[in-house]
Scaffold this motif. Structure first.
Motif, short mmCIF file in Angstrom:
data_model
loop_
_atom_site.label_atom_id
_atom_site.label_comp_id
_atom_site.label_asym_id
_atom_site.label_seq_id
_atom_site.Cartn_x
_atom_site.Cartn_y
_atom_site.Cartn_z
N GLU A 22 46.63 75.02 26.35
CA GLU A 22 45.87 74.05 27.15
C GLU A 22 46.89 73.15 27.83
O GLU A 22 47.93 72.83 27.24
CB GLU A 22 44.93 73.22 26.27
CG GLU A 22 43.92 74.03 25.47
CD GLU A 22 42.93 74.81 26.32
OE1 GLU A 22 42.81 74.52 27.54
OE2 GLU A 22 42.27 75.72 25.78
N GLU A 36 48.77 71.65 24.32
CA GLU A 36 48.35 72.28 23.07
C GLU A 36 48.77 73.75 23.07
O GLU A 36 48.62 74.44 24.07
CB GLU A 36 46.84 72.17 22.88
CG GLU A 36 46.35 72.65 21.52
CD GLU A 36 44.86 72.40 21.30
OE1 GLU A 36 44.46 72.25 20.13
OE2 GLU A 36 44.10 72.36 22.30
N ASN A 48 48.89 76.08 15.35
CA ASN A 48 47.99 75.17 16.05
C ASN A 48 48.64 73.79 16.10
O ASN A 48 48.79 73.13 15.08
CB ASN A 48 46.64 75.10 15.32
CG ASN A 48 45.60 74.32 16.10
OD1 ASN A 48 45.77 74.03 17.27
ND2 ASN A 48 44.50 73.99 15.42
N VAL A 85 38.79 70.74 27.72
CA VAL A 85 39.46 70.78 26.41
C VAL A 85 38.83 69.78 25.44
O VAL A 85 38.88 69.98 24.22
CB VAL A 85 40.97 70.50 26.58
CG1 VAL A 85 41.69 70.63 25.25
CG2 VAL A 85 41.58 71.46 27.60
N VAL A 135 39.72 66.65 24.64
CA VAL A 135 40.69 65.93 23.81
C VAL A 135 41.21 64.77 24.65
O VAL A 135 41.48 64.93 25.84
CB VAL A 135 41.84 66.85 23.36
CG1 VAL A 135 42.61 67.41 24.53
CG2 VAL A 135 42.77 66.11 22.40
N ARG A 151 39.59 75.31 23.13
CA ARG A 151 40.78 74.72 22.53
C ARG A 151 41.76 75.85 22.33
O ARG A 151 41.38 77.01 22.18
CB ARG A 151 40.45 74.02 21.20
CG ARG A 151 39.63 72.75 21.37
CD ARG A 151 40.41 71.63 22.07
NE ARG A 151 41.58 71.22 21.35
CZ ARG A 151 41.61 70.22 20.47
NH1 ARG A 151 40.49 69.56 20.19
NH2 ARG A 151 42.73 69.88 19.87
#
Length: 327
Positions: free
Chosen positions: A9, A29, A46, A65, A67, A163
């Motif tokens: 991401e 990410e 992760n 996403v 976030v 994600r």
């Protein structure tokens, strides 16, 4: 040998004037699943990354996403630290697997921006699971999104999409199903060309069941590229014999070039050469050769004639305008 099923991401500049041209997309990410040769999951990765370049989260990044910056600042770590840890986790000589064509380019671009060692000296071979899915279940041309493929296969959706880790998780599940149905699809490898071949020895020559692909080194311009012997050649990729051109290379827009060659054993072969621009202003060529029916030969000939006619009409208009300006 391990398969590293990867998803990223990334964030971007909030406005076009804030963009760093060396890094249009900043990774925030990294998610991945490691599979062994039996498609058994042997590891997970992760990790969030703290933004250093674009510290304002673009609205599309937040929307997709889901976030926010506070989470990235609190739980994220610097890119170099996370990426180094990720590459060590990948192990030696992994096969990267992604959904689509973008993630490995952006991973390498971010690595280059921070001065990390390159993954490879030239084009990086990888598996495009989106393409594999199309070859296995569709027509080879359609490109579904990941959730559509998961639905098609009836895979349980037990964690949210969008994600990095969850999309890698689902991509791995789709890949496993593809391998069960048509394992030979893995022969159709893809090549990421963030690192362009710098010499003839680094150029890519790949032959598949239904077509061949060639990725050239860099040339100063299109004319030099099309004058190169290897770029210009139309040798039959099935038997290796010379296939003389019936319709020589031509282009409508200076980006895509077409030709038709003929192999006396395997029939008509369509050549397509795509001009790609390198960051330094040079160009390189991605050429494909594919057997085609006679109907395609007619289509290519008609395309060539239309282009000739349009160019003749343009020259005629320019000549008339020039004469009128003189008067």
């Amino acid at each position: 040998m391990d398969y590293i099923v990867l998803d990223l991401e990334w964030n971007q500049a909030p406005g076009k004037f804030d963009k760093d041209t060396m890094l249009p997309f900043e990774i925030v990410e990294i998610g991945a699943v490691k599979l062994n040769s039996k498609f058994e999951k042997t590891g997970e990765f992760n990790q969030l990354i703290k933004p250093q370049i674009y510290k304002t989260i673009h609205y599309m990044t937040s929307k997709i996403v889901q976030v926010d910056k506070e989470v990235l600042d609190e739980e994220g770590r610097p890119f170099v630290e996370v990426c180094s840890e990720f590459l060590e986790w990948c192990g030696n000589d992994p096969i990267f697997c992604i959904w689509g064509t973008l993630d490995l380019t952006e991973l390498q671009r971010n690595m280059c921006y921070y001065g990390m060692e390159e993954l490879t000296n030239g084009p990086l071979m990888y598996f495009d699971i989106q393409k594999f899915f199309s070859l296995t279940y569709d027509d080879g041309k359609l490109r579904r999104n990941l959730e559509s493929a998961v639905d098609y296969l009836g895979i349980e959706k037990d964690i949210p999409f969008h994600r990095a880790f969850s999309d890698a998780y689902y991509t791995a599940k789709v890949f496993r199903e593809i391998d069960r149905k048509m394992p030979e699809v893995e022969k159709y490898v893809s090549y990421d060309v963030f690192m362009i071949p710098q010499s003839e020895n680094e150029e890519v020559h790949a032959t598949f069941k239904t077509y061949a692909k060639y990725i050239s080194r860099e040339f100063p311009d299109k004319i030099s590229a099309m004058a190169d012997k290897e770029v210009n050649s139309t040798r039959c990729y099935i038997c290796g014999r010379k296939a003389p051109k019936k319709i020589d290379w031509f282009s409508a827009n200076g980006k895509h070039y077409y030709c038709i060659a003929y192999c006396w054993r395997h029939g008509y072969i369509k050549g397509k050469a795509r001009m790609k621009k390198a960051d330094d202003g040079n160009v390189y060529v991605v050429k494909t050769l594919k057997r085609v029916p006679k109907s395609t030969v007619k289509e290519i000939k008609e395309k060539q004639e239309r282009i000739r006619q349009l160019r003749a009409e343009k020259r005629h208009r320019e000549k008339q305008e020039s004469m009128e300006n003189k008067d």
